[in-house]
Scaffold this active site. Structure first.
Site: not given
Length: 380
Positions: A171, A199, A231
């Protein structure tokens, strides 16, 4: 003198202020007018009308809350539907939805290890992994960042149950873990591999199926993944995916699942609709990567120091923590919202701005963002 059990907090506050590390909350309005390059809304789905309608519909049908833990009243047919579709989409046998990605990492690490076992953890891993290691009661070996050989050596030094854990995409700088090499090391040494794909989901792999799909490891023997619904899927919550027997084990042993209220139906409904929308529009994943590359190339061409992105995170170095804070503030004043990462959030002590490459950013917005970052950049 009167007794004050919290007088030590004042000293801690002064220390943070002297180091330039004070953090403050900035409540935002529903329509701030800022160009958002700070959130994790990689696919631009948080405000998508289909997603918000699904959230509202789930709340109307199931209520505002889950009403209890998943093992009491907190499991709905909607939760089961999301778990089935997540597992199928990502290529795993089964899935378990929890209240956050943080809770998912704690669940997997504590339930799959324990006293007498070994966890080998990358030095760049997310705080939720660090905390999961601490709570697991397992011995933890922290190895250099993205170093499969160091993982192999650490695993080889231990007899008994072992697990290696890594972010798929880190991240801070947006670099990807060497998953193929890590899986090979774990396979050779008889260890499990746990990958946090927070992610990667929605950005990497075929149609956004994640980093493990991209590496050809989805559903592999000895592999478990965690992810977040907050996300790319634009909602909230987390999940653990893996072999069915692993998921059944978590249902019976993972404390952040057993003793936590189930994820709210609105969040489940939104995540489910986002997943289905991604199936209908798989090009969103490629667009997020294209935007990230465009930001990186234009920022470096402008003389800024950025890290080449492997997914949708673009990291831009700042000369100091204070400079990073001022830079982010200047960007905000110019209409651009960017993330600001400083110690202790960054393991290497280097402060930087972090940009989110959203799939719905236009060419004009990319140009504006680069112009503002270049114009406001601090002098080294």
């Amino acid at each position: 003198m009167p007794f004050d059990p919290f007088d030590w907090i004042d000293a801690e506050a002064r220390r943070r202020a002297d180091a330039g590390l004070v953090r403050t909350l900035r409540p935002r309005s529903a329509a701030s007018g800022l160009l958002d390059l700070a959130s994790n809304d990689y696919l631009g789905l948080t405000r998508h009308p289909d997603v918000t309608a699904a959230a509202a519909g789930a709340a109307r049908g199931w209520g505002a809350g889950a009403t209890g833990s998943r093992l009491v009243t907190g499991s709905t047919a909607l939760h089961a539907e999301l778990e089935e579709e997540l597992a199928e989409f990502c290529g795993f046998e089964a899935a378990l939805v929890l209240s956050s990605g943080y809770a998912a990492n704690l669940a997997a690490l504590t339930a799959l290890t324990g006293h007498g076992s070994l966890i080998v953890s990358d030095a760049g891993n997310h705080a939720s992994i660090v905390d999961g290691c601490r709570l697991s009661r397992a011995a933890t070996a922290v190895v250099p960042h993205a170093d499969p050989e160091a993982v192999r050596k650490a695993l080889r030094s231990h007899e008994g149950r072992a697990l290696a854990v890594t972010d798929s995409v880190f991240s801070v700088d947006g670099d990807a873990a060497p998953l193929t090499e890590l899986a090979d090391a774990c396979r050779t040494e008889g260890a499990a591999l746990l990958v946090d794909d927070a992610h990667g989901l929605g950005v990497l792999g075929e149609g956004g199926r994640g980093a493990l799909d991209a590496a050809g490891l989805a559903g592999g023997e000895g592999i478990v993944t965690t992810l977040t619904l907050s996300k790319s899927l634009g909602s909230q919550g987390g999940a653990v995916l893996g072999p069915a027997r692993v998921i059944e084990h978590l249902v019976n042993t993972a404390r952040t699942f057993i003793f936590d209220t189930g994820l709210a139906p609105a969040a489940v409904g939104a995540a489910l609709e986002s997943l289905r929308l991604l199936r209908r529009e798989p090009e969103r994943a490629g667009r997020a990567r294209t935007v990230a590359t465009a930001l990186y190339e234009r920022l470096t061409a402008a003389g800024l120091t950025a890290v080449r992105p492997d997914a949708a995170v673009v990291s831009v170095r700042a000369p100091s923590a204070d400079a990073a804070v001022r830079w982010a503030a200047d960007c905000r004043a110019a209409g651009i919202l960017v993330g600001c990462f400083r110690p202790p959030s960054v393991p290497d002590g280097v402060s930087r701005l972090r940009l989110t490459a959203r799939a719905d950013l236009t060419e004009e917005q990319i140009a504006i963002a680069v112009s503002v970052l270049r114009r406001t950049a601090p002098v080294s």
